[in-house]
Write an enzyme that holds these catalytic residues in place. Structure first.
Site, short mmCIF file in Angstrom:
data_model
loop_
_atom_site.label_atom_id
_atom_site.label_comp_id
_atom_site.label_asym_id
_atom_site.label_seq_id
_atom_site.Cartn_x
_atom_site.Cartn_y
_atom_site.Cartn_z
N GLU A 273 0.75 -1.32 0.04
CA GLU A 273 -0.04 -0.07 -0.02
C GLU A 273 0.63 1.28 -0.05
O GLU A 273 0.77 2.28 0.90
CB GLU A 273 -0.77 0.23 1.20
CG GLU A 273 -1.91 -1.17 1.35
CD GLU A 273 -2.73 -1.07 2.70
OE1 GLU A 273 -2.35 -0.32 3.51
OE2 GLU A 273 -3.53 -1.94 2.72
N PRO A 274 1.61 1.65 -0.99
CA PRO A 274 2.55 2.81 -0.97
C PRO A 274 1.65 3.87 -1.34
O PRO A 274 0.95 3.96 -2.17
CB PRO A 274 3.52 2.51 -2.09
CG PRO A 274 2.76 1.48 -3.19
CD PRO A 274 1.97 0.62 -2.18
N TYR A 316 3.45 18.79 10.93
CA TYR A 316 4.41 17.89 11.56
C TYR A 316 5.90 18.33 11.34
O TYR A 316 7.07 17.61 11.66
CB TYR A 316 4.63 16.59 10.44
CG TYR A 316 3.32 16.08 10.07
CD1 TYR A 316 2.82 15.35 10.74
CD2 TYR A 316 2.70 16.24 8.67
CE1 TYR A 316 1.38 14.81 10.46
CE2 TYR A 316 1.64 15.64 8.17
CZ TYR A 316 0.87 15.02 9.07
OH TYR A 316 -0.41 14.60 8.90
N CYS A 344 -3.30 33.79 8.77
CA CYS A 344 -2.94 34.38 10.14
C CYS A 344 -2.77 33.36 11.36
O CYS A 344 -3.54 33.20 12.12
CB CYS A 344 -4.24 35.34 10.46
SG CYS A 344 -4.44 36.28 9.31
N GLU A 345 -1.46 32.82 11.10
CA GLU A 345 -1.22 32.00 12.32
C GLU A 345 0.42 31.84 12.29
O GLU A 345 1.07 31.82 11.08
CB GLU A 345 -1.51 30.48 11.88
CG GLU A 345 -2.91 30.44 11.91
CD GLU A 345 -3.67 29.10 12.86
OE1 GLU A 345 -3.00 28.73 13.68
OE2 GLU A 345 -4.88 28.81 12.80
N1 LLP Z 1 -1.55 2.22 4.46
C1 LLP Z 1 -2.31 2.44 5.61
C2 LLP Z 1 -3.27 1.58 6.44
C3 LLP Z 1 -1.77 3.80 6.05
O1 LLP Z 1 -2.82 4.43 7.23
C4 LLP Z 1 -1.10 4.77 5.15
C5 LLP Z 1 -0.87 6.05 5.41
C6 LLP Z 1 -0.55 4.13 3.96
C7 LLP Z 1 -0.93 2.92 3.59
C8 LLP Z 1 0.25 5.01 2.88
O2 LLP Z 1 1.51 5.28 3.72
P1 LLP Z 1 2.59 5.87 2.98
O3 LLP Z 1 3.24 4.97 1.89
O4 LLP Z 1 2.22 7.26 1.95
O5 LLP Z 1 3.82 6.32 3.88
N2 LLP Z 1 -0.38 12.90 6.33
C9 LLP Z 1 1.04 12.50 6.79
C10 LLP Z 1 1.04 11.10 6.47
C11 LLP Z 1 0.01 10.05 7.02
C12 LLP Z 1 0.13 8.74 6.63
C13 LLP Z 1 -1.23 8.01 6.81
N3 LLP Z 1 -1.39 6.65 6.53
C14 LLP Z 1 2.38 13.32 6.28
O6 LLP Z 1 2.01 14.32 5.60
O7 LLP Z 1 3.39 13.07 6.51
#
Ligand code: LLP
Length: 431
Positions: A273-274, A316, A344-345
């Site tokens: 799940e990338p 973050y 405005c933050e």
């Molecule tokens: N699978 C599941 C169950 C997840 O919760 C996520 C991400 C992914 C796959 C994909 O993960 P990735 O490959 O993108 O790392 N908003 C945050 C990142 C939140 C990720 C949430 N879940 C940011 O901007 O860094």
């Protein structure tokens, strides 16, 4: 590697000068590169070519239909966490069978819609959710394909806010508690156990946490099989990090080697799940310098993008490289600047003490690595319209989401009847 490079001193997205797009759509805007999306998908998929594997793109990273469609046409499935994301994936051409539904809070309506669509797998995150899925499927006369997301109690070593695999995080079910969940699932006629799932977090930059989680899940599969369950699919989640500035995450090959080494011998189909890895470096956010000021010795560059457009730095403390669209002279002095938005933050700051060559009002800047969790997390805070998204493909570009109009923002709301005078307060005057 991405396809945002300087050519003759001008930042280009593939073969299109970014300045040309800015002229067309105005700023700020997101710009995505098809060639980069394609390359990232192909490198990732190739790393798993030797084993049965489905790459289910985590739609939450960037849910623009054109982005999903680009990946779907390459063969990607989708990992979704809401009915909305599922509808987007299907609309973009992802076959429902290649859709995995994750997330801790699926509603009855979402479960119904997913069963109706015939998705490939629900990743169950609690006993209560399993019961609800079974109940809904039973009433619909269907069998819901489920995997239980097991919490491996592994620290991903990334930002606290995006680590999901520690035992007190809200995600998954701990082991061996999840063994009971499987026992219960096996007794439910409206549920078909198809596999197991694990996901430990995002922007993970070393292979160790992955190896630990994959090793753990291999043990889980062994125990479940000993209990008599048919486990044919292992969903390894997402989370592989990308270089923003100086990070050195494992390569897709290194990641795949760890996965195949730990679980490849189990005869299962793998689901990956990338999200960020596929889209992060395939997008930039282009913004214009509005004003320059000096705050008692601090150089401040005010741009027209704000934290509502790209919230990652505010949320973050994330760092995105910021570069001028017109390449700076090699010998230009790069003085530290705070690059801030108009919201405005105080936290509406994209970079602190960022080395930036001299800029003037009207200059364009590009925030790199903004394809993941950029537009997807944007909001209209301060009543700022959602910005356009543009997709480049070689020498072509298309607006794949136009700028939101003020009229459509206001039209989405209504006056309470007691606020509407006989003359009608919702006159053109307030639009
Ligand atoms: N699978 C599941 C169950 C997840 O919760 C996520 C991400 C992914 C796959 C994909 O993960 P990735 O490959 O993108 O790392 N908003 C945050 C990142 C939140 C990720 C949430 N879940 C940011 O901007 O860094």
């Amino acid at each position: 590697m991405d396809h945002f490079q300087y050519r003759n001193g001008e930042l280009c997205a593939e073969d299109v000068p970014v300045r040309r797009i800015a002229k067309d759509v105005g700023t700020p805007f997101y710009c995505y590169s098809t060639a980069t999306l394609r390359r990232h998908y192909e490198v990732f998929a190739a790393a798993f070519a030797g084993v049965p594997a489905t790459v289910c793109y985590a739609v939450k990273a960037n849910s623009n239909l054109a982005v999903i469609a680009t990946l779907a046409q390459l063969g990607a499935g989708a990992d979704v966490v809401s009915e909305g994301e599922m509808r987007r994936a299907i609309a973009a051409g992802v076959p429902p069978k290649k859709i995995v539904f994750s997330g801790v809070g699926k509603t009855r309506a979402e479960i119904t819609a997913a069963l109706d669509a015939g998705i490939g797998q629900f990743n169950v995150e609690s006993d209560s959710e399993l019961a609800l899925i079974a109940e809904v499927a039973g009433t619909m006369g269907k069998r819901a394909p489920v995997a239980v997301r097991v919490n491996p109690n592994v620290d991903a070593g990334s930002h606290d806010k995006i680590s999901t695999g520690r035992k007190h995080d809200k995600f998954g079910i701990a082991w061996p508690k999840a063994r009971e969940t499987y026992r219960a699932a096996a007794k439910l006629p409206s549920v078909e156990v198809v596999g197991v799932a694990v996901h430990i977090g995002s922007q993970i930059t070393s292979v160790g946490p992955f190896t630990a989680a994959f090793k753990f899940i291999a043990g889980v599969v062994g125990d479940l099989r000993a209990d008599g369950h048919t486990i044919r699919r292992i969903d390894l989640g997402g989370g592989l990090g990308i270089p923003y500035l100086d990070e050195t995450p494992p390569s897709p090959e290194e990641y795949a080697r760890a996965a195949i080494r730990e679980v490849g011998h189990l005869g299962c189909e793998l689901v990956l799940e990338p999200g960020r890895l596929l889209v992060g470096n395939a997008g930039i956010l282009v913004t214009e310098v509005l004003h320059l000021k000096d705050a008692e010795g601090v150089r401040i560059v005010i741009v027209d993008a704000g934290m509502n457009d790209l919230v990652r730095p505010a949320m973050y403390g994330a760092r995105h490289a910021i570069i001028p669209v017109a390449e700076a002279a090699r010998d230009a002095t790069r003085e530290p600047a705070d690059i801030v938005g108009p919201v405005c933050e105080t936290t509406d700051r994209f970079a602190k003490e960022w080395p930036l060559a001299p800029v003037r009002t009207g200059d364009l800047l590009a925030m790199r690595s903004a394809g993941a969790y950029g537009s997807a997390m944007s909001s209209t805070y301060n009543t700022r319209p959602l910005v356009p998204e543009v997709m480049v493909n070689g020498g072509d570009f298309a607006v794949v989401r136009p700028r939101q109009s003020f009229a459509s923002m206001l039209a989405g709301e209504a006056m309470a009847p007691w606020l509407t005078p006989a003359t009608g307060l919702r006159s053109k005057a307030i639009r």
